[in-house]
Design an enzyme around this catalytic site. Structure first.
Site, short mmCIF file in Angstrom:
data_model
loop_
_atom_site.label_atom_id
_atom_site.label_comp_id
_atom_site.label_asym_id
_atom_site.label_seq_id
_atom_site.Cartn_x
_atom_site.Cartn_y
_atom_site.Cartn_z
N HIS A 18 0.84 -1.21 0.00
CA HIS A 18 0.00 0.00 0.00
C HIS A 18 0.87 1.26 0.00
O HIS A 18 0.63 2.21 -0.75
CB HIS A 18 -0.91 0.02 1.24
CG HIS A 18 -1.91 -1.10 1.29
ND1 HIS A 18 -2.11 -1.88 2.41
CD2 HIS A 18 -2.76 -1.59 0.35
CE1 HIS A 18 -3.05 -2.78 2.16
NE2 HIS A 18 -3.46 -2.63 0.92
N LYS A 42 -18.40 -5.21 7.24
CA LYS A 42 -17.01 -5.62 7.44
C LYS A 42 -16.49 -5.14 8.80
O LYS A 42 -15.31 -4.90 8.99
CB LYS A 42 -16.13 -5.04 6.33
CG LYS A 42 -16.24 -5.82 5.03
CD LYS A 42 -15.42 -5.15 3.96
CE LYS A 42 -14.26 -6.01 3.48
NZ LYS A 42 -13.41 -5.29 2.53
N ARG A 92 -2.42 -6.20 -8.61
CA ARG A 92 -1.40 -7.24 -8.46
C ARG A 92 -1.52 -8.33 -9.50
O ARG A 92 -0.54 -8.93 -9.91
CB ARG A 92 -1.50 -7.88 -7.06
CG ARG A 92 -0.95 -6.99 -5.97
CD ARG A 92 -1.42 -7.44 -4.61
NE ARG A 92 -2.86 -7.29 -4.51
CZ ARG A 92 -3.56 -7.48 -3.41
NH1 ARG A 92 -2.94 -7.87 -2.31
NH2 ARG A 92 -4.86 -7.32 -3.39
N SER A 130 -2.89 -8.20 2.71
CA SER A 130 -3.31 -8.02 4.10
C SER A 130 -3.82 -9.34 4.68
O SER A 130 -3.62 -9.64 5.85
CB SER A 130 -4.41 -6.96 4.17
OG SER A 130 -3.93 -5.71 3.75
P1 ADP Z 1 -9.84 -3.80 -0.49
O1 ADP Z 1 -10.51 -4.40 0.69
O2 ADP Z 1 -10.59 -2.66 -1.09
O3 ADP Z 1 -9.34 -4.75 -1.55
P2 ADP Z 1 -7.13 -3.55 0.46
O4 ADP Z 1 -6.80 -2.88 1.73
O5 ADP Z 1 -6.94 -5.03 0.41
O6 ADP Z 1 -8.59 -3.10 0.12
O7 ADP Z 1 -6.31 -2.92 -0.74
C1 ADP Z 1 -6.41 -1.58 -1.10
C2 ADP Z 1 -5.76 -1.35 -2.45
O8 ADP Z 1 -4.38 -1.65 -2.38
C3 ADP Z 1 -6.30 -2.23 -3.57
O9 ADP Z 1 -6.31 -1.48 -4.77
C4 ADP Z 1 -5.30 -3.34 -3.68
O10 ADP Z 1 -5.27 -3.90 -4.97
C5 ADP Z 1 -4.02 -2.59 -3.39
N1 ADP Z 1 -2.96 -3.45 -2.88
C6 ADP Z 1 -3.02 -4.31 -1.85
N2 ADP Z 1 -1.85 -4.95 -1.67
C7 ADP Z 1 -1.02 -4.48 -2.64
C8 ADP Z 1 0.33 -4.76 -3.02
N3 ADP Z 1 1.06 -5.66 -2.36
N4 ADP Z 1 0.84 -4.09 -4.07
C9 ADP Z 1 0.09 -3.20 -4.74
N5 ADP Z 1 -1.18 -2.89 -4.44
C10 ADP Z 1 -1.74 -3.52 -3.41
#
Ligand code: ADP
Length: 153
Positions: A18, A42, A92, A130
């Site tokens: 992130h 959630k 990703r 995450s």
């Molecule tokens: P959501 O619940 O909306 O998917 P996340 O917190 O999992 O939210 O992710 C938020 C954003 O960050 C999303 O666009 C996700 O694709 C991106 N993201 C998560 N992990 C990575 C990573 N390792 N590299 C690049 N982008 C990421």
């Protein structure tokens, strides 16, 4: 006019993946709002939302162009309120793409002209999710190396 982007997500927890998206996004946008979506469906987060806000704010303590907000509404509504014309998302893999494809079209319908900008993950972070971090943390593994702030001493 200021170019404002919202980086929406659950951030449970906020990871190096992130952080990488935000650092790269700052080259394109004047301001980035990290929006932690908190809808009732959630509610059962793993990491406390106030703790996460505090940790993310600490990462950007010296970067006034980054703001952190918790929101409990449509991302497009937050964009209307904050004057953001862009959403920032990370991609990703094709699974991310399939999901983002529909969401971004809907968001543009909900707020006219709201464009989603996608950044492809940096290879060193492509495997960081995450979900995986929560899983290993449950079993007592120290996850600090995946996060841009210390979670535990
Ligand atoms: P959501 O619940 O909306 O998917 P996340 O917190 O999992 O939210 O992710 C938020 C954003 O960050 C999303 O666009 C996700 O694709 C991106 N993201 C998560 N992990 C990575 C990573 N390792 N590299 C690049 N982008 C990421």
């Amino acid at each position: 006019m200021k170019k404002i982007a919202i980086f929406p997500g659950s951030f449970d927890p906020y990871t190096n993946g992130h952080h990488d998206i935000v650092v790269r996004g700052l080259k394109m946008f004047d301001e980035i709002i990290i929006g932690i979506g908190y809808n009732s469906a959630k509610k059962n987060r793993y990491f406390d939302i106030d703790l996460m806000v505090q940790k993310i704010e600490s990462v950007y303590a010296d970067e006034p162009r980054v703001k952190v907000m918790v929101y409990n509404e449509l991302t497009s509504s937050l964009a209307k309120k904050t004057g953001a014309d862009f959403l920032l998302r990370g991609l990703r893999n094709t699974t991310d793409f399939e999901y983002e494809n529909t969401i971004s079209q809907m968001n543009r319908k909900l707020k006219d002209g709201l464009e989603t900008v996608f950044l492809i993950t940096s290879p060193q972070y492509s495997a960081i999710t995450s979900t995986i971090i929560r899983e290993v943390h449950k079993f007592g593994i120290n996850v600090n190396e995946y996060l841009p702030y210390p979670l535990e001493e």
